[in-house]
Design a protein around this motif. Structure first.
Motif, PDB file in Angstrom:
ATOM      1  N   VAL A  97       0.822  -1.221   0.000  1.00 39.90           N
ATOM      2  CA  VAL A  97       0.000   0.000   0.000  1.00 39.90           C
ATOM      3  C   VAL A  97       0.853   1.268   0.000  1.00 39.90           C
ATOM      4  O   VAL A  97       0.613   2.176  -0.814  1.00 39.90           O
ATOM      5  N   PRO A  98       1.873   1.390   0.890  1.00 41.12           N
ATOM      6  CA  PRO A  98       2.702   2.614   0.849  1.00 41.12           C
ATOM      7  C   PRO A  98       3.402   2.826  -0.494  1.00 41.12           C
ATOM      8  O   PRO A  98       3.507   3.959  -0.973  1.00 41.12           O
ATOM      9  N   ILE A  99       3.884   1.727  -1.114  1.00 41.58           N
ATOM     10  CA  ILE A  99       4.546   1.863  -2.412  1.00 41.58           C
ATOM     11  C   ILE A  99       3.539   2.297  -3.475  1.00 41.58           C
ATOM     12  O   ILE A  99       3.794   3.213  -4.272  1.00 41.58           O
ATOM     13  N   ALA A 100       2.376   1.640  -3.482  1.00 38.04           N
ATOM     14  CA  ALA A 100       1.342   2.000  -4.460  1.00 38.04           C
ATOM     15  C   ALA A 100       0.866   3.434  -4.255  1.00 38.04           C
ATOM     16  O   ALA A 100       0.563   4.142  -5.220  1.00 38.04           O
ATOM     17  N   ARG A 101       0.816   3.867  -3.002  1.00 33.66           N
ATOM     18  CA  ARG A 101       0.351   5.223  -2.683  1.00 33.66           C
ATOM     19  C   ARG A 101       1.249   6.279  -3.340  1.00 33.66           C
ATOM     20  O   ARG A 101       0.788   7.340  -3.781  1.00 33.66           O
ATOM     21  N   ARG A 102       2.555   5.997  -3.408  1.00 34.28           N
ATOM     22  CA  ARG A 102       3.486   6.946  -4.022  1.00 34.28           C
ATOM     23  C   ARG A 102       3.203   7.153  -5.504  1.00 34.28           C
ATOM     24  O   ARG A 102       3.377   8.244  -6.042  1.00 34.28           O
ATOM     25  N   PHE A 103       2.758   6.079  -6.159  1.00 30.09           N
ATOM     26  CA  PHE A 103       2.524   6.148  -7.600  1.00 30.09           C
ATOM     27  C   PHE A 103       1.120   6.634  -7.941  1.00 30.09           C
ATOM     28  O   PHE A 103       0.923   7.338  -8.936  1.00 30.09           O
ATOM     29  N   GLY A 160      -3.832   3.189  -1.725  1.00 34.83           N
ATOM     30  CA  GLY A 160      -2.854   2.613  -2.632  1.00 34.83           C
ATOM     31  C   GLY A 160      -3.485   2.276  -3.963  1.00 34.83           C
ATOM     32  O   GLY A 160      -3.123   2.812  -5.007  1.00 34.83           O
ATOM     33  N   PHE A 161      -4.454   1.351  -3.944  1.00 32.86           N
ATOM     34  CA  PHE A 161      -5.218   0.984  -5.133  1.00 32.86           C
ATOM     35  C   PHE A 161      -6.679   1.357  -4.917  1.00 32.86           C
ATOM     36  O   PHE A 161      -7.130   1.513  -3.784  1.00 32.86           O
ATOM     37  N   THR A 162      -7.417   1.472  -6.011  1.00 32.22           N
ATOM     38  CA  THR A 162      -8.866   1.519  -5.842  1.00 32.22           C
ATOM     39  C   THR A 162      -9.322   0.144  -5.355  1.00 32.22           C
ATOM     40  O   THR A 162      -8.639  -0.869  -5.567  1.00 32.22           O
ATOM     41  N   GLN A 163     -10.464   0.107  -4.718  1.00 30.71           N
ATOM     42  CA  GLN A 163     -10.995  -1.173  -4.245  1.00 30.71           C
ATOM     43  C   GLN A 163     -11.255  -2.116  -5.412  1.00 30.71           C
ATOM     44  O   GLN A 163     -11.035  -3.327  -5.315  1.00 30.71           O
ATOM     45  N   LEU A 164     -11.704  -1.573  -6.536  1.00 25.57           N
ATOM     46  CA  LEU A 164     -11.980  -2.400  -7.707  1.00 25.57           C
ATOM     47  C   LEU A 164     -10.692  -2.973  -8.300  1.00 25.57           C
ATOM     48  O   LEU A 164     -10.657  -4.114  -8.756  1.00 25.57           O
ATOM     49  N   THR A 165      -9.625  -2.188  -8.296  1.00 29.62           N
ATOM     50  CA  THR A 165      -8.334  -2.685  -8.777  1.00 29.62           C
ATOM     51  C   THR A 165      -7.853  -3.838  -7.909  1.00 29.62           C
ATOM     52  O   THR A 165      -7.387  -4.868  -8.415  1.00 29.62           O
ATOM     53  N   ARG A 166      -7.972  -3.669  -6.611  1.00 29.58           N
ATOM     54  CA  ARG A 166      -7.523  -4.708  -5.684  1.00 29.58           C
ATOM     55  C   ARG A 166      -8.240  -6.029  -5.951  1.00 29.58           C
ATOM     56  O   ARG A 166      -7.618  -7.091  -6.018  1.00 29.58           O
TER      57      ARG A 166
END
Length: 586
Positions: A399-405, A411-417
């Motif tokens: 989540v922290p890594i995804a949050r940066r991007f 981090g991700f949308t719920q649908l992406t997850r």
């Protein structure tokens, strides 16, 4: 007065109350201080459930003398019922009793079922008689087992949809810091489930196989008693959402009101649609919802006309005129349905751990050292270990890594997850199919077609670990994503119902699995053929069944991509909640 000396409101702003019905005080209720009792309850309850269900297919084969296909189908049907009954429990919670009292009541039914199941495996007369390792259960003994199982299904129906929602209720969505903690709660809630599952799939499966079914079912009953104790210990700390009345009635009112005004034009200016003037919603326990453009036909229910009648208290008759919030409740529910449907095939894949994976494992070399044989059902502990490993990695690293991007808090949308989990599940079926090809190759090489005994095929059962581990990784993305998505996107006064709706994907996944077994068996056994899933799997083609599920999963993911692009996230009138994930799957 609702303010302290420093000007801050000491109470929650989402309408939650304490046990006595008074506004919940932030500093002394809810938040993470209340969650350990809920998480411990879920851990013990899941230990009880999985401790009883993980090895159930073998119990039906060995003690009830059922064949592979019959045992797998009965377990799938029962497991499916366990995930349909939450619709009943959720309705009771949202409409009348509230989540706390619904959980409390249904736990008693649950313990009754577990106690009866223990008696059927330990008391003379209820326990099937066995001679030379072959058991012959009478009709009454079989009926007692199924009565116990379906009492458990009823009990779990009141617990499963309410516990995760009740835990999330402990975090005030109007408080930014508490809302952020709620996202982590769903990860750790699923982590707790799998701690209970870990003990069940390792220790309890061994107890059932090597010590006895009486102890194997008695320990889950004791674990359930611990779950009850843990839940009640946290009573003074809990925050409670008031039940908002029957959601079915509110949905019917919108449909009836819209049909009555089928010839009425919806105004271009949507601010002209009917809504209460006061800050609070007309639906108890719910915030106001902003208007959305989808399903415009339903907006007719909120168009004010001269023929609208008022009730005795001066309010609009809801069967003729509904508020925007009530209309948006139904829209939110309709939008959830395609996302919900996309989880059914995934759940069918997940259900293979309790059926086909176990039957496949029964034919493999299960030796661990010279004397000990690991029960094939115990391999599900690697699914559990996968989840336990992935949850902190996802929460603290991914989540922290995804949050940066992405710049998103989650981090991700719920649908992406959820979509990532659907892709991963395809590889689980491919791994299972490849192993089955390897197993059948060994059967051919050593001429073991008529030797279906345990450990007869010289392929280690630990080659099943990859398929269990991949399923666990898929769960962390899809199932936890579903928990959060259906709670977050549900109307406030329908959260138990929508949590139950997400659970029914597991039910329908089990039913789909049972249906596929029935269809496959019916088609492939014509003309006296043995079929894909005979009692002697050495002469079958279980790999074909895994390929079938992989193809269905791929087609399901393709449909999911369209659904995710179409979906519109719920918006409340609270500006904090408007800033949320985008519509698209990215």
């Amino acid at each position: 007065m609702r303010s302290t000396n420093n000007g801050q409101d000491p109470y929650t702003e989402d309408g939650t109350v304490d046990f006595h019905g008074n506004p919940a005080v932030k500093k002394s209720s809810g938040n993470w201080r209340a969650c350990p009792y809920i998480l411990a309850n879920e851990c013990c309850e899941r230990l009880a459930y999985y401790g009883m269900s993980t090895n159930l297919v073998n119990y039906m084969k060995d003690r009830l003398h059922q064949g592979n296909a019959a045992a797998a189908k009965n377990v799938s049907n029962w497991s499916g019922t366990c995930y349909v009954m939450p619709l009943l429990g959720a309705f009771v919670a949202d409409a009348y009793a509230g989540r706390y009292w619904t959980i409390s009541s249904f736990m008693i039914v649950y313990i009754m079922g577990l106690s009866l199941l223990t008696l059927t495996a330990s008391v003379r007369g209820l326990e099937p008689r066995c001679h030379g390792g072959v058991c012959d259960a009478s009709r009454s003994q079989t009926a007692a087992v199924f009565a116990a199982l379906y009492l458990i299904a009823l009990g779990t129906g009141g617990i499963k949809p309410c516990v995760s929602s009740f835990g999330a209720d402990q975090f005030d969505e109007s408080d930014a810091s508490e809302k952020k903690r709620k996202t982590s709660f769903f990860n750790w809630f699923y982590f707790s489930i799998n701690i209970g599952s870990l003990v069940a799939s390792s220790v309890l499966v061994w107890v059932q196989t090597d010590v006895g079914w009486g102890w194997g079912f008695g320990i889950p009953a004791a674990a359930m008693a611990l779950a009850v104790g843990s839940f009640f210990l946290g009573t003074p700390l809990y925050r409670h959402q008031r039940p908002g009345g029957s959601p079915i009635t509110r949905v019917a009112q919108v449909i009836v009101a819209a049909l009555r005004k089928i010839r009425v034009e919806v105004p271009e200016d949507k601010s002209l649609l009917h809504e209460t003037a006061r800050e609070a919603s007309a639906i108890r326990g719910s915030r106001k919802l902003d208007h959305t453009d989808q399903f415009e036909f339903l907006d007719r229910a909120a168009v004010e006309t001269a023929g609208d009648e008022a009730t005795k208290d001066g309010q609009a008759n809801p069967w003729r005129l509904c508020t925007v919030t009530q209309v948006e409740e139904l829209k939110s529910l309709v939008r959830l349905l395609p996302v919900w449907a996309s989880g059914i095939v995934f759940s069918a894949v997940y259900s293979q751990m309790g059926t086909m994976f176990v039957l496949q494992g029964n034919t493999l070399d299960r030796r661990l050292g010279r004397r000990f044989q690991i029960p094939s059902a115990s391999l599900s502990l690697f699914d559990t270990l996968s989840v336990i490993a992935w949850v902190p990695v996802y929460d603290r690293l991914v989540v922290p890594i995804a949050r940066r991007f992405t710049g998103r808090e989650r981090g991700f949308t719920q649908l992406t997850r959820m979509g990532v989990g659907l892709v991963i599940s395809i590889f689980a079926m491919l791994a299972a199919g490849v192993l089955e090809l390897t197993r059948l190759s060994a059967v051919k090489r050593y001429g073991l077609y008529d030797d279906a005994g345990g450990g007869a095929v010289p392929v280690s059962v630990f080659w099943q670990v990859p398929q269990y581990f991949i399923v666990g990784a898929a769960e962390v993305f899809t199932f936890i994503g579903q928990l959060e998505f259906f709670y977050d996107q549900a109307p406030d006064a329908m959260r138990s119902m929508c949590s139950a709706l997400s659970l029914t994907t597991t039910a329908l996944g089990n039913y789909l699995s049972a249906l596929l077994v029935t269809i496959v068996t019916g088609i492939t056994t014509k003309n006296e053929n043995l079929g894909w899933i005979p009692d002697n799997l050495n002469r079958g083609h279980l790999d074909y069944f895994f390929w079938l599920l992989a193809i269905l999963s791929l087609l399901n993911f393709g449909a999911y991509l369209f659904i995710a692009k179409w979906y519109t996230y719920k918006k409340t009138t609270d500006s904090q909640n408007k800033v949320d994930d985008d519509v698209e799957l990215r």
